[in-house]
Design a protein around this motif. Sequence first.
Motif, PDB file in Angstrom:
ATOM      1  N   GLY A  38      14.647 -11.713   0.268  1.00  0.00           N
ATOM      2  CA  GLY A  38      13.732 -10.789  -0.861  1.00  0.00           C
ATOM      3  C   GLY A  38      12.398 -10.860  -0.200  1.00  0.00           C
ATOM      4  N   PRO A  39      11.434 -10.603  -1.427  1.00  0.00           N
ATOM      5  CA  PRO A  39      10.133 -10.426  -1.315  1.00  0.00           C
ATOM      6  C   PRO A  39       9.425 -11.621  -0.639  1.00  0.00           C
ATOM      7  N   LEU A  40       8.349 -11.557   0.260  1.00  0.00           N
ATOM      8  CA  LEU A  40       7.675 -12.790   0.535  1.00  0.00           C
ATOM      9  C   LEU A  40       6.328 -12.514   0.005  1.00  0.00           C
ATOM     10  N   HIS A  41       5.714 -11.370   0.057  1.00  0.00           N
ATOM     11  CA  HIS A  41       4.235 -11.208  -0.107  1.00  0.00           C
ATOM     12  C   HIS A  41       4.076  -9.773  -0.838  1.00  0.00           C
ATOM     13  N   ARG A  42       3.387  -9.742  -2.080  1.00  0.00           N
ATOM     14  CA  ARG A  42       2.852  -8.407  -2.559  1.00  0.00           C
ATOM     15  C   ARG A  42       1.471  -8.223  -2.347  1.00  0.00           C
ATOM     16  N   ILE A  43       1.391  -7.116  -1.858  1.00  0.00           N
ATOM     17  CA  ILE A  43      -0.344  -6.518  -1.368  1.00  0.00           C
ATOM     18  C   ILE A  43      -0.537  -5.459  -2.432  1.00  0.00           C
ATOM     19  N   PRO A  44      -1.401  -5.613  -3.601  1.00  0.00           N
ATOM     20  CA  PRO A  44      -1.916  -4.429  -4.134  1.00  0.00           C
ATOM     21  C   PRO A  44      -2.846  -3.718  -3.296  1.00  0.00           C
ATOM     22  N   ASN A  45      -3.187  -2.262  -3.675  1.00  0.00           N
ATOM     23  CA  ASN A  45      -3.943  -1.381  -2.949  1.00  0.00           C
ATOM     24  C   ASN A  45      -5.363  -1.725  -3.601  1.00  0.00           C
TER      25      ASN A  45
END
Length: 168
Positions: free
Chosen positions: A81-88
């Motif tokens: 699944g997700p490892l990192h979320r990088i917002p704009n």
Amino acid sequence: MRFRMRRARQKQVAELNVTAFMNLMVVLVPFLLMMAVFSRITVHELSLPSASQASEQEPPSLQLEVIMRTDHLVIADRRRGPLHRIPNTGEGYDLGTLGERLLEIKRGAPSIDQATILLEPQVDYQSLIWVMDVLRGGQTDPASGLRQPELFPQISIGDAPVQGGSGR
């Protein structure tokens, strides 16, 4: 007498008019040369596995995915699944943070060289190219002159999953 008339007819040589052909070549050759240069500049190589390769090989420990949403990037492993979320940021995608996170992942799995980019239909083409460049790595930083390490050069592209359905 007949013999002389035949000889006179045979000596007449028809002139070949090559002016139209030369005009065509003058226009066609530069056009083909220009198109060859432009197609060379815009080619990005993508690797797609064949069906025989997919069945013979066991899946790698990490199946890296970069999911491009309109408002953020997600680095994920297909299995975990997700490892990192990088917002704009204000300028768009945060490519610097993306590069740092990918470098961390590469240090943890140095033998992995494949990645998949999954993007939403609203994502523009230039953003896709920028993310591909970061994912591929290996560029030289113009400010410092240092060459970045090669990260994941074998890139595949697909559609991002629907955001509500998978939780990514």
